[in-house]
Design a protein around this motif. Structure first.
Motif, PDB file in Angstrom:
ATOM      1  N   CYS A 184       0.872  -1.177   0.000  1.00  0.00           N
ATOM      2  CA  CYS A 184       0.000   0.000   0.000  1.00  0.00           C
ATOM      3  C   CYS A 184       0.908   1.226   0.000  1.00  0.00           C
ATOM      4  O   CYS A 184       1.753   1.369   0.874  1.00  0.00           O
ATOM      5  CB  CYS A 184      -0.894   0.012   1.238  1.00  0.00           C
ATOM      6  SG  CYS A 184      -1.804   1.567   1.397  1.00  0.00           S
ATOM      7  N   CYS A 185       0.756   2.073  -1.004  1.00  0.00           N
ATOM      8  CA  CYS A 185       1.573   3.292  -1.037  1.00  0.00           C
ATOM      9  C   CYS A 185       0.680   4.495  -0.746  1.00  0.00           C
ATOM     10  O   CYS A 185      -0.386   4.648  -1.346  1.00  0.00           O
ATOM     11  CB  CYS A 185       2.239   3.458  -2.406  1.00  0.00           C
ATOM     12  SG  CYS A 185       3.244   4.960  -2.484  1.00  0.00           S
ATOM     13  N   ARG A 186       1.099   5.333   0.167  1.00  0.00           N
ATOM     14  CA  ARG A 186       0.385   6.598   0.393  1.00  0.00           C
ATOM     15  C   ARG A 186       1.390   7.747   0.408  1.00  0.00           C
ATOM     16  O   ARG A 186       1.284   8.673   1.186  1.00  0.00           O
ATOM     17  CB  ARG A 186      -0.482   6.545   1.659  1.00  0.00           C
ATOM     18  CG  ARG A 186       0.215   6.105   2.901  1.00  0.00           C
ATOM     19  CD  ARG A 186      -0.751   5.996   4.074  1.00  0.00           C
ATOM     20  NE  ARG A 186      -0.040   5.756   5.313  1.00  0.00           N
ATOM     21  CZ  ARG A 186       0.479   6.705   6.088  1.00  0.00           C
ATOM     22  NH1 ARG A 186       0.368   7.967   5.750  1.00  0.00           N
ATOM     23  NH2 ARG A 186       1.111   6.399   7.195  1.00  0.00           N
ATOM     24  N   ASN A 187       2.323   7.647  -0.529  1.00  0.00           N
ATOM     25  CA  ASN A 187       3.371   8.664  -0.581  1.00  0.00           C
ATOM     26  C   ASN A 187       2.984   9.907  -1.378  1.00  0.00           C
ATOM     27  O   ASN A 187       3.776  10.830  -1.492  1.00  0.00           O
ATOM     28  CB  ASN A 187       4.675   8.074  -1.147  1.00  0.00           C
ATOM     29  CG  ASN A 187       5.325   7.103  -0.174  1.00  0.00           C
ATOM     30  OD1 ASN A 187       4.718   6.737   0.833  1.00  0.00           O
ATOM     31  ND2 ASN A 187       6.528   6.677  -0.459  1.00  0.00           N
ATOM     32  N   CYS A 188       1.778   9.911  -1.978  1.00  0.00           N
ATOM     33  CA  CYS A 188       1.303  11.157  -2.580  1.00  0.00           C
ATOM     34  C   CYS A 188      -0.224  11.168  -2.550  1.00  0.00           C
ATOM     35  O   CYS A 188      -0.855  10.143  -2.263  1.00  0.00           O
ATOM     36  CB  CYS A 188       1.845  11.327  -4.002  1.00  0.00           C
ATOM     37  SG  CYS A 188       0.853  10.562  -5.288  1.00  0.00           S
ATOM     38  N   SER A 189      -0.807  12.279  -2.852  1.00  0.00           N
ATOM     39  CA  SER A 189      -2.258  12.412  -2.678  1.00  0.00           C
ATOM     40  C   SER A 189      -3.066  11.816  -3.837  1.00  0.00           C
ATOM     41  O   SER A 189      -4.285  11.860  -3.821  1.00  0.00           O
ATOM     42  CB  SER A 189      -2.628  13.883  -2.478  1.00  0.00           C
ATOM     43  OG  SER A 189      -2.468  14.560  -3.699  1.00  0.00           O
ATOM     44  N   PRO A 243      -4.144   6.790  -1.416  1.00  0.00           N
ATOM     45  CA  PRO A 243      -3.340   5.572  -1.329  1.00  0.00           C
ATOM     46  C   PRO A 243      -3.612   4.606  -2.486  1.00  0.00           C
ATOM     47  O   PRO A 243      -4.747   4.479  -2.925  1.00  0.00           O
ATOM     48  CB  PRO A 243      -3.773   4.934  -0.009  1.00  0.00           C
ATOM     49  CG  PRO A 243      -4.467   6.003   0.755  1.00  0.00           C
ATOM     50  CD  PRO A 243      -5.011   6.952  -0.243  1.00  0.00           C
ATOM     51  N   CYS A 244      -2.541   3.920  -2.935  1.00  0.00           N
ATOM     52  CA  CYS A 244      -2.659   2.926  -3.999  1.00  0.00           C
ATOM     53  C   CYS A 244      -2.343   1.552  -3.418  1.00  0.00           C
ATOM     54  O   CYS A 244      -1.243   1.332  -2.932  1.00  0.00           O
ATOM     55  CB  CYS A 244      -1.666   3.215  -5.117  1.00  0.00           C
ATOM     56  SG  CYS A 244      -1.935   4.806  -5.923  1.00  0.00           S
ATOM     57  N   MET A 245      -3.352   0.665  -3.475  1.00  0.00           N
ATOM     58  CA  MET A 245      -3.135  -0.712  -3.028  1.00  0.00           C
ATOM     59  C   MET A 245      -2.876  -1.574  -4.255  1.00  0.00           C
ATOM     60  O   MET A 245      -3.556  -1.425  -5.265  1.00  0.00           O
ATOM     61  CB  MET A 245      -4.358  -1.236  -2.277  1.00  0.00           C
ATOM     62  CG  MET A 245      -4.439  -0.721  -0.850  1.00  0.00           C
ATOM     63  SD  MET A 245      -5.268   0.851  -0.740  1.00  0.00           S
ATOM     64  CE  MET A 245      -6.959   0.359  -0.699  1.00  0.00           C
ATOM     65  N   ILE A 299      -1.035   4.662  -9.311  1.00  0.00           N
ATOM     66  CA  ILE A 299      -1.480   5.602 -10.351  1.00  0.00           C
ATOM     67  C   ILE A 299      -0.263   6.171 -11.092  1.00  0.00           C
ATOM     68  O   ILE A 299      -0.298   6.413 -12.290  1.00  0.00           O
ATOM     69  CB  ILE A 299      -2.366   6.705  -9.724  1.00  0.00           C
ATOM     70  CG1 ILE A 299      -3.685   6.056  -9.293  1.00  0.00           C
ATOM     71  CG2 ILE A 299      -2.611   7.866 -10.697  1.00  0.00           C
ATOM     72  CD1 ILE A 299      -4.636   6.953  -8.570  1.00  0.00           C
ATOM     73  N   CYS A 300       0.847   6.315 -10.383  1.00  0.00           N
ATOM     74  CA  CYS A 300       2.079   6.808 -11.020  1.00  0.00           C
ATOM     75  C   CYS A 300       2.822   5.699 -11.742  1.00  0.00           C
ATOM     76  O   CYS A 300       3.852   5.954 -12.371  1.00  0.00           O
ATOM     77  CB  CYS A 300       2.986   7.430  -9.976  1.00  0.00           C
ATOM     78  SG  CYS A 300       3.614   6.212  -8.810  1.00  0.00           S
ATOM     79  N   GLY A 301       2.323   4.467 -11.644  1.00  0.00           N
ATOM     80  CA  GLY A 301       2.995   3.339 -12.298  1.00  0.00           C
ATOM     81  C   GLY A 301       3.881   2.547 -11.359  1.00  0.00           C
ATOM     82  O   GLY A 301       4.512   1.573 -11.778  1.00  0.00           O
ATOM     83  N   HIS A 361      10.548   9.426  -1.647  1.00  0.00           N
ATOM     84  CA  HIS A 361       9.513  10.412  -1.990  1.00  0.00           C
ATOM     85  C   HIS A 361       8.939  10.071  -3.359  1.00  0.00           C
ATOM     86  O   HIS A 361       9.631   9.490  -4.206  1.00  0.00           O
ATOM     87  CB  HIS A 361      10.150  11.814  -2.002  1.00  0.00           C
ATOM     88  CG  HIS A 361       9.180  12.907  -2.264  1.00  0.00           C
ATOM     89  ND1 HIS A 361       8.807  13.277  -3.538  1.00  0.00           N
ATOM     90  CD2 HIS A 361       8.493  13.702  -1.415  1.00  0.00           C
ATOM     91  CE1 HIS A 361       7.923  14.258  -3.459  1.00  0.00           C
ATOM     92  NE2 HIS A 361       7.712  14.533  -2.178  1.00  0.00           N
ATOM     93  N   MET A 362       7.700  10.453  -3.575  1.00  0.00           N
ATOM     94  CA  MET A 362       7.031  10.169  -4.849  1.00  0.00           C
ATOM     95  C   MET A 362       7.935  10.561  -6.038  1.00  0.00           C
ATOM     96  O   MET A 362       8.494  11.663  -6.072  1.00  0.00           O
ATOM     97  CB  MET A 362       5.722  10.981  -4.905  1.00  0.00           C
ATOM     98  CG  MET A 362       4.788  10.593  -6.015  1.00  0.00           C
ATOM     99  SD  MET A 362       5.128  11.477  -7.520  1.00  0.00           S
ATOM    100  CE  MET A 362       4.312  10.434  -8.711  1.00  0.00           C
ATOM    101  N   GLY A 363       8.074   9.629  -6.944  1.00  0.00           N
ATOM    102  CA  GLY A 363       8.760   9.938  -8.192  1.00  0.00           C
ATOM    103  C   GLY A 363      10.265  10.047  -8.109  1.00  0.00           C
ATOM    104  O   GLY A 363      10.876  10.674  -8.968  1.00  0.00           O
TER     105      GLY A 363
HETATM  106 FE1  SF4 Z   1       2.287   6.016  -4.270  1.00  0.00          FE
HETATM  107 FE2  SF4 Z   1       2.398   6.479  -6.865  1.00  0.00          FE
HETATM  108 FE3  SF4 Z   1       0.052   5.916  -5.673  1.00  0.00          FE
HETATM  109 FE4  SF4 Z   1       1.257   8.263  -5.243  1.00  0.00          FE
HETATM  110  S1  SF4 Z   1       0.447   7.498  -7.164  1.00  0.00           S
HETATM  111  S2  SF4 Z   1       0.337   6.931  -3.699  1.00  0.00           S
HETATM  112  S3  SF4 Z   1       3.412   7.637  -5.235  1.00  0.00           S
HETATM  113  S4  SF4 Z   1       1.840   4.556  -5.885  1.00  0.00           S
END
Ligand code: SF4
Ligand code: MSK
Length: 650
Positions: free
Chosen positions: A56-61, A64-66, A77-79, A204-206
């Protein structure tokens, strides 16, 4: 095994393997006091599998991406892939854990500098260690006063935190081959704070999105902890407060006293607890205690602050991390004085059910509902006295108490210097006898059992089961932190526990008079284990790197992020490490395989995870056997019985 039913349901809350604690929990539960047991029962042990397994990533708004590994569209969402996400989360745990030790280290150096300048009431107790440490820091000692040397050491140690390049002084202690591996991999720490900052930046994101590259920085950050901040803490604390030597003490709830004011220290930094130890028998304090009808003031410890004062003063330990609320629930504690790390926010709520005051002392760790009395090492003794006087004033309000009779004797104080002297003798201190006994097979190897206890397992049971199985198989155990407290509760930290060992280890322990499980201190004192491993290498006959010696580590009940940082610095130093009950990357097989298998080729050590304590012990013994085989010392030699001359020699 049939277990006694307690105030909680074992099928929901695994509870604690400690009869004394269970008695108090029963008492507390009847009184309507909520502890971790009720909280576990209330919310269960189920948890979000994405969070628990690292995907689970919640490093950007945008999140969160599971993510589900193996499902192509199930990425961030960022890949970001599950492996990258698990690596980022794992590395952030390393950074947080390392930061905790680093802040502890910085505070230690500040106290040390104040002491060296005569601005704090501590002394330079171990001049020998001061001089040897000064040498490592390239400080001229000849013709200089202890004060001057100590001030320069303090300043140079402080500079390690803000250093941008050039490497850390303590790194030079590691085996040369290990230093070369770090250099080749590009993971020699450049400065302590820099590595944490870079770790946070890279996650950090990206930013860094290559899980292998992330883990390289994770290693560098962890090494800045183990061979940097934690080692600075341990060594400077030893110089200031004394390097531990074997000492007898008591462990468990029964160390609290019915007729004395009980003051419990909890947390990690020994600056305050040392000051409390200095004033507890002060005539002014004793008189104040007697004026309210108590015989005196009883100081006891919880968690790693407890281990610090146990190792140096034999001050008893009332409990481990998981026992902190239970200690309060005895109703016998006038004040619990806390500083940093592993302090449950529930303490003031539990304390409200009794007459107990919770006193926070660090500006970095306040808790709503607690009294804050800021500790200042310049004024340490006055602050310590003020705190104890507040505790004394609570004594007349004490209600019914429930102090179980249970307490167990322990022998603690096994710094690596002590092991050196005990095994090698006062006049030719060395690790030679240990190495020889490993080579001849009397001792199969060394197993470290470190780290926290946890509400997720039957606390204490896992530690002690692993310890019993290791010593029964002739593995000498080194322990720190709450694992050490659990082993202490079960009587494994006494020379008499040699009766539980396999024949080889038993012979050695009985000849030298040491327990088969050696208490080496607090969490930061895992750096002592790094040094012990290095000394084994230096002594010769067991390879030229930590990755070759028959030694392995575990944290079977781990809970904190610090445990991940510690595990990673051991792995990056060449020791394999196994964790119990959960691992924070399991939802990415790619990442988990990388940590559990591929790291072995890079570092000579890797991670593992097992649930069952017997499987943990089996994994450790197999890892030790593999190293023995690689060294060519695996063949069973004929047992030689010790005659008196040989015992003397040992
Ligand atoms: Fe993490 Fe990327 Fe989702 Fe942002 S978009 S929460 S950096 S996986
Ligand atoms: S106190 S980090 S619960 S060992 Fe060091 Fe115990 Fe773990 Fe805290």
């Amino acid at each position: 095994m049939e277990r006694k039913r307690t105030a909680f349901c074992p099928s929901i809350c695994p509870g604690i393997e400690c009869e004394a604690s269970n008695q108090v929990l029963e008492f507390a539960s009847n009184k309507g006091v909520n502890t971790f047991v009720q909280r576990v029962e209330g919310r269960g042990l189920d948890r979000c599998q994405f969070g628990a397994g690292g995907t689970c990533c919640r490093n950007c708004s945008m999140g969160p991406c599971m993510m589900i590994e193996g499902v192509p569209e199930s990425i961030g969402i960022c890949g970001a892939t599950p492996a990258t996400t698990a690596a980022r989360n794992f590395c952030r745990m390393i950074a947080a854990g390392a930061a905790a030790h680093i802040d502890h280290g910085r505070e230690t150096v500040m106290g040390f500098l104040a002491a060296a300048k005569g601005e704090a009431p501590y002394e330079i107790k171990d001049e020998r260690k001061l001089l040897s440490t000064a040498q490592l820091f390239e400080i001229k000692t000849e013709g200089r006063s202890i004060k001057d040397i100590a001030i320069e050491l303090g300043e140079k140690a402080m500079a390690e935190f803000g250093r941008q390049d050039g490497g850390l002084h303590f790194i030079k202690r590691a085996p040369v081959k290990r230093q070369e591996i770090w250099k080749k991999l590009g993971i020699l720490p450049r400065g302590i704070d820099r590595e944490v900052t870079e770790m946070m930046h890279r996650t950090h994101m990206g930013t860094d999105q290559d899980y292998e590259n992330l883990i390289l920085q994770g290693s560098r950050c962890a090494l800045a902890d183990g061979w940097g901040a934690s080692m600075i803490s341990t060594e400077l604390q030893d110089i200031m407060f004394g390097t531990p030597v074997p000492i007898r003490a008591m462990v468990n709830l029964g160390v609290l006293k019915t007729d004395e004011v009980n003051v419990v220290v909890h947390g990690h930094e020994p600056l305050l607890s040392e000051a409390l130890a200095m004033v507890v028998d002060d005539p002014e304090i004793v008189a104040a205690a007697q004026a309210v009808g108590a015989k005196g003031v009883n100081l006891a410890g919880v968690c790693c602050t407890g281990n610090e004062v146990l190792m140096r003063h034999g001050i008893p330990i009332a409990g481990s991390f998981i026992q902190q609320e239970i200690v309060l629930a005895t109703g016998a504690v006038e004040a619990m004085v806390v500083d940093i790390q592993c302090i449950m926010q529930s303490l003031p709520t539990v304390a409200k059910c009794y007459h107990t005051e919770i006193i926070t002392t660090s500006p970095r760790a306040k808790i709503t509902g607690a009294t804050h009395i800021e500790f200042d090492h310049h004024n340490a003794l006055q602050v310590a006295k003020d705190i104890i006087k507040r505790a004394i004033s609570r004594y007349p309000q004490r209600g019914p108490v429930h102090i179980p009779q249970r307490k167990t004797e322990v022998v603690a104080g096994f710094s690596h210097e002590t092991i050196n002297h005990m095994l090698g003798g006062a006049f030719r201190a060395s690790y030679r006898p240990l190495n020889d006994n490993i080579i001849n097979g009397r001792i199969k190897g060394v197993g470290a059992i470190v780290g926290c206890d946890s509400a997720r397992v039957r606390s204490g049971y896992v530690h002690t089961t692993v310890a019993r199985e290791l010593i029964a198989n002739d593995v000498l155990v080194l322990t720190t932190g709450c694992a050490a407290t659990a082993c202490g509760r079960e009587g494994l930290l006494t020379p008499e526990a040699a009766s539980l060992c396999g024949p080889g280890l038993r012979e050695v322990c009985e000849a030298v008079g040491i327990p088969p499980v050696l208490h080496m201190g607090s969490c930061v004192d895992n750096s002592r284990i790094l040094i012990a491993a290095t000394e084994i290498v230096r002594e010769g006959g067991l390879g030229d790197d930590i990755s070759q010696i028959p030694a392995v580590g575990c944290a079977p009940e781990w809970m904190s992020e610090k445990a991940i940082a510690i595990g990673q610095y051991f792995v990056a130093s060449g020791a394999s490490v196994i964790f119990g009950h959960t691992f924070p990357t399991t939802k990415s097989q790619v990442m988990t395989d990388y940590l559990f298998k591929d790291l072995l080729d890079l570092y000579g050590g890797c991670w593992g995870m097992e649930n069952d304590p017997h499987d943990i012990a089996r994994w450790m013994i197999e890892a030790i056997d593999k190293r023995r085989e690689a060294l060519g010392i695996h063949k069973k030699k004929e047992r030689v019985l010790f005659d008196m001359a040989m015992r003397r020699e040992l």
